[in-house]
Design an enzyme around this catalytic site. Structure first.
Site, PDB file in Angstrom:
ATOM      1  N   LYS A   1       0.890  -1.506  -0.262  1.00 59.78           N
ATOM      2  CA  LYS A   1       0.196   0.419   0.349  1.00 59.78           C
ATOM      3  C   LYS A   1       0.535   1.167  -0.527  1.00 59.78           C
ATOM      4  O   LYS A   1       0.260   2.304  -0.098  1.00 59.78           O
ATOM      5  CB  LYS A   1      -1.682  -0.004   1.225  1.00 59.78           C
ATOM      6  CG  LYS A   1      -1.773  -1.232   1.341  1.00 59.78           C
ATOM      7  CD  LYS A   1      -3.204  -0.567   1.876  1.00 59.78           C
ATOM      8  CE  LYS A   1      -4.653  -1.256   1.589  1.00 59.78           C
ATOM      9  NZ  LYS A   1      -5.578  -1.352   2.180  1.00 59.78           N
TER      10      LYS A   1
ATOM     11  N   LYS B   1      -5.975  -7.851  -8.179  1.00 63.07           N
ATOM     12  CA  LYS B   1      -7.226  -8.478  -7.396  1.00 63.07           C
ATOM     13  C   LYS B   1      -7.661  -7.725  -7.735  1.00 63.07           C
ATOM     14  O   LYS B   1      -7.874  -6.429  -8.420  1.00 63.07           O
ATOM     15  CB  LYS B   1      -6.992  -8.949  -6.363  1.00 63.07           C
ATOM     16  CG  LYS B   1      -6.742  -7.719  -4.962  1.00 63.07           C
ATOM     17  CD  LYS B   1      -6.897  -8.148  -3.688  1.00 63.07           C
ATOM     18  CE  LYS B   1      -7.516  -7.313  -2.783  1.00 63.07           C
ATOM     19  NZ  LYS B   1      -8.951  -7.114  -2.185  1.00 63.07           N
TER      20      LYS B   1
ATOM     21  N   LYS C   1     -12.919  -2.602  -4.701  1.00 62.11           N
ATOM     22  CA  LYS C   1     -13.062  -1.519  -4.288  1.00 62.11           C
ATOM     23  C   LYS C   1     -12.710   0.039  -5.127  1.00 62.11           C
ATOM     24  O   LYS C   1     -14.042   0.403  -5.990  1.00 62.11           O
ATOM     25  CB  LYS C   1     -14.079  -1.354  -3.285  1.00 62.11           C
ATOM     26  CG  LYS C   1     -14.420  -2.260  -2.160  1.00 62.11           C
ATOM     27  CD  LYS C   1     -15.152  -1.814  -1.009  1.00 62.11           C
ATOM     28  CE  LYS C   1     -14.472  -2.846  -0.258  1.00 62.11           C
ATOM     29  NZ  LYS C   1     -13.123  -2.996   0.253  1.00 62.11           N
TER      30      LYS C   1
HETATM   31  N1  AQP Z   1     -10.930  -9.728  -5.174  1.00 62.23           N
HETATM   32  C1  AQP Z   1     -11.396 -10.217  -4.161  1.00 62.23           C
HETATM   33  N2  AQP Z   1     -11.893 -11.925  -4.396  1.00 62.23           N
HETATM   34  C2  AQP Z   1     -11.925 -12.941  -3.283  1.00 62.23           C
HETATM   35  N3  AQP Z   1     -12.023 -12.199  -2.081  1.00 62.23           N
HETATM   36  C3  AQP Z   1     -12.127 -11.155  -1.798  1.00 62.23           C
HETATM   37  N4  AQP Z   1     -12.206  -9.688  -0.962  1.00 62.23           N
HETATM   38  C4  AQP Z   1     -11.425  -8.746  -1.689  1.00 62.23           C
HETATM   39  N5  AQP Z   1     -11.927  -8.628  -2.553  1.00 62.23           N
HETATM   40  C5  AQP Z   1     -11.579 -10.024  -2.942  1.00 62.23           C
HETATM   41  C6  AQP Z   1     -12.391 -10.018   0.755  1.00 62.23           C
HETATM   42  O1  AQP Z   1     -13.149  -8.640   0.688  1.00 62.23           O
HETATM   43  C7  AQP Z   1     -12.603  -8.340   2.273  1.00 62.23           C
HETATM   44  C8  AQP Z   1     -13.006  -7.692   2.614  1.00 62.23           C
HETATM   45  O2  AQP Z   1     -12.024  -6.655   2.468  1.00 62.23           O
HETATM   46  P1  AQP Z   1     -11.606  -5.165   3.050  1.00 62.23           P
HETATM   47  O3  AQP Z   1     -12.948  -4.329   2.385  1.00 62.23           O
HETATM   48  O4  AQP Z   1     -11.870  -5.422   3.974  1.00 62.23           O
HETATM   49  O5  AQP Z   1     -10.972  -5.027   2.269  1.00 62.23           O
HETATM   50  P2  AQP Z   1      -9.846  -5.568   0.513  1.00 62.23           P
HETATM   51  O6  AQP Z   1      -9.014  -7.090   0.297  1.00 62.23           O
HETATM   52  O7  AQP Z   1      -8.369  -4.801   0.382  1.00 62.23           O
HETATM   53  O8  AQP Z   1     -11.148  -5.283  -0.441  1.00 62.23           O
HETATM   54  P3  AQP Z   1     -11.035  -4.075  -2.071  1.00 62.23           P
HETATM   55  O9  AQP Z   1     -12.405  -4.117  -2.631  1.00 62.23           O
HETATM   56  O10 AQP Z   1      -9.514  -4.796  -2.857  1.00 62.23           O
HETATM   57  O11 AQP Z   1     -11.018  -2.496  -0.774  1.00 62.23           O
HETATM   58  P4  AQP Z   1      -9.379  -1.828  -1.262  1.00 62.23           P
HETATM   59  O12 AQP Z   1     -10.290  -1.556  -2.635  1.00 62.23           O
HETATM   60  O13 AQP Z   1     -10.290  -1.115  -1.184  1.00 62.23           O
HETATM   61  O14 AQP Z   1      -8.504  -2.631  -0.961  1.00 62.23           O
HETATM   62  C9  AQP Z   1     -11.376  -9.428   2.437  1.00 62.23           C
HETATM   63  O15 AQP Z   1     -11.904 -10.956   3.040  1.00 62.23           O
HETATM   64  C10 AQP Z   1     -11.144 -10.099   1.368  1.00 62.23           C
HETATM   65  O16 AQP Z   1     -10.294 -11.098   1.775  1.00 62.23           O
END
Ligand code: AQP
Length: 326
Positions: A112, A193, A196
């Site tokens: 990050k 991956k 959001k």
């Molecule tokens: N692409 C993905 N495939 C499977 N699982 C996923 N998770 C996130 N992206 C995928 C799972 O969602 C849960 C919540 O995630 P989070 O909001 O805490 O943060 P993250 O993993 O960083 O999700 P994002 O969507 O990628 O958010 P941003 O863009 O803000 O970083 C977790 O359990 C994660 O494993």
């Protein structure tokens, strides 16, 4: 046998099918087996650049999407992290027993901080300690997360052990429950991956059918199945989604077509579009119903925070007593 489950989601944008398959589906299942707390972790979300004007809406949308996707406020405690100030209070205390060296080795911090163009803030460095506080505050022993979070759960265990050795037995040793679902990759760039915060990468749970069609049809593929090369990441991602959203016979049919090199990606995409639309339709309907009654959502989050606070305050009283802070 675990007694309590804790997990969190960041209000950093629209909840997508990756979050659903990788996390929320498992949470919805666990909530019926164990006492469960699910937290919208807004204090984590502010460790990277964010838009204050969008934060309230993002928190509301995250609550709506999670409930629409299966979290049941009658069964699980659903709440917002900043509504329970004990999270940051415990994080401060845990900071004092966490070595800086450990935090500087955290993969998520390194990744990050590379993505941030300006200065890296202390909050991003300290993110895993706040996460440890989230979990330990509720003495949760099971934390359903993705593979990328395993390092943070190991740190949480070490922090719990250090606290117990230093101040007396207080925290259980939490373990990560890894999601069995495959990671969903970004539609526009399948080497990253689905996220959001990566526009065009995700299908939101509340996306209308036309948007789902547009996104899937635009998803990266290749020029066609080839006997010489492995399946490319974009095509592999389409198959991953097909396995999650389509019937086993349909999956087999397309796998056979791929193997015999007769597969047309447009056919695969059309089937996927229809099956994703059908799977998300009830979630979308529940989400729009909830969004039309914001007071109901606010009440769920208020009640959730009250329930969470009752546990959190008890833990903090015990922590402070053991540390001679009362
Ligand atoms: N692409 C993905 N495939 C499977 N699982 C996923 N998770 C996130 N992206 C995928 C799972 O969602 C849960 C919540 O995630 P989070 O909001 O805490 O943060 P993250 O993993 O960083 O999700 P994002 O969507 O990628 O958010 P941003 O863009 O803000 O970083 C977790 O359990 C994660 O494993």
């Amino acid at each position: 046998m675990p007694n309590r489950v804790f997990s969190g989601i960041q209000p950093t944008g629209l909840v997508h099918i990756g979050n659903y398959l990788g996390a929320i589906k498992a949470w919805a299942n666990l909530q019926h087996r164990f006492e469960s707390l699910f937290c919208i972790v807004d204090y984590h979300a502010i460790t990277v650049p964010f838009e204050p004007g969008l934060m309230q809406q993002n928190i509301f949308d995250a609550a709506v999407a999670n409930i629409a996707a299966g979290l049941d406020p009658e069964v699980a405690t659903i709440f917002v992290q900043s509504h329970v100030p004990e999270h940051t209070e415990l994080a401060w205390i845990l900071n004092t027993i966490t070595p800086m060296g450990r935090l500087s080795h955290m993969t998520q911090f390194k990744e990050k901080s590379r993505q941030i163009s300006g200065e890296v803030n202390v909050g991003l460095f300290d993110y895993p300690v706040l996460q440890a506080a989230d979990i330990l505050l509720y003495k949760a022993d099971l934390v359903p997360v993705g593979q990328d979070q395993v390092q943070h759960i190991e740190l949480t265990r070490d922090i719990a052990r250090k606290f117990n050795v230093t101040f007396g037995d207080t925290f259980p040793s939490p373990r990560a429950q890894l999601s069995k679902a495959a990671r969903i990759m970004a539609l526009g760039d399948p080497t990253k991956k689905m996220s959001k915060s990566l526009p065009g990468s995700y299908i939101a749970l509340t996306d209308p059918p036309e948007r789902i069609r547009e996104l899937v049809m635009r998803a990266v593929t290749d020029t066609g199945p080839s006997p010489e090369t492995d399946m490319t990441p974009g095509v592999a991602n389409l198959f991953t989604m097909l396995r999650e959203f389509s019937a086993p016979d349909t999956v087999r049919e397309y796998e056979d077509a791929y193997a015999s090199r007769t597969l047309r990606y447009s056919d695969l995409k059309n089937t996927l579009v229809e099956d994703i639309i059908a799977a998300l339709a009830p979630i979308r309907a529940r989400a729009s119903e909830l969004a039309a009654s914001p007071q109901r959502v606010h009440n769920i989050l208020r009640d959730g925070a009250e329930k969470a606070k009752a546990i959190a305050q008890k833990t903090m009283a015990e922590v402070k007593l053991k540390m001679g802070l009362v």
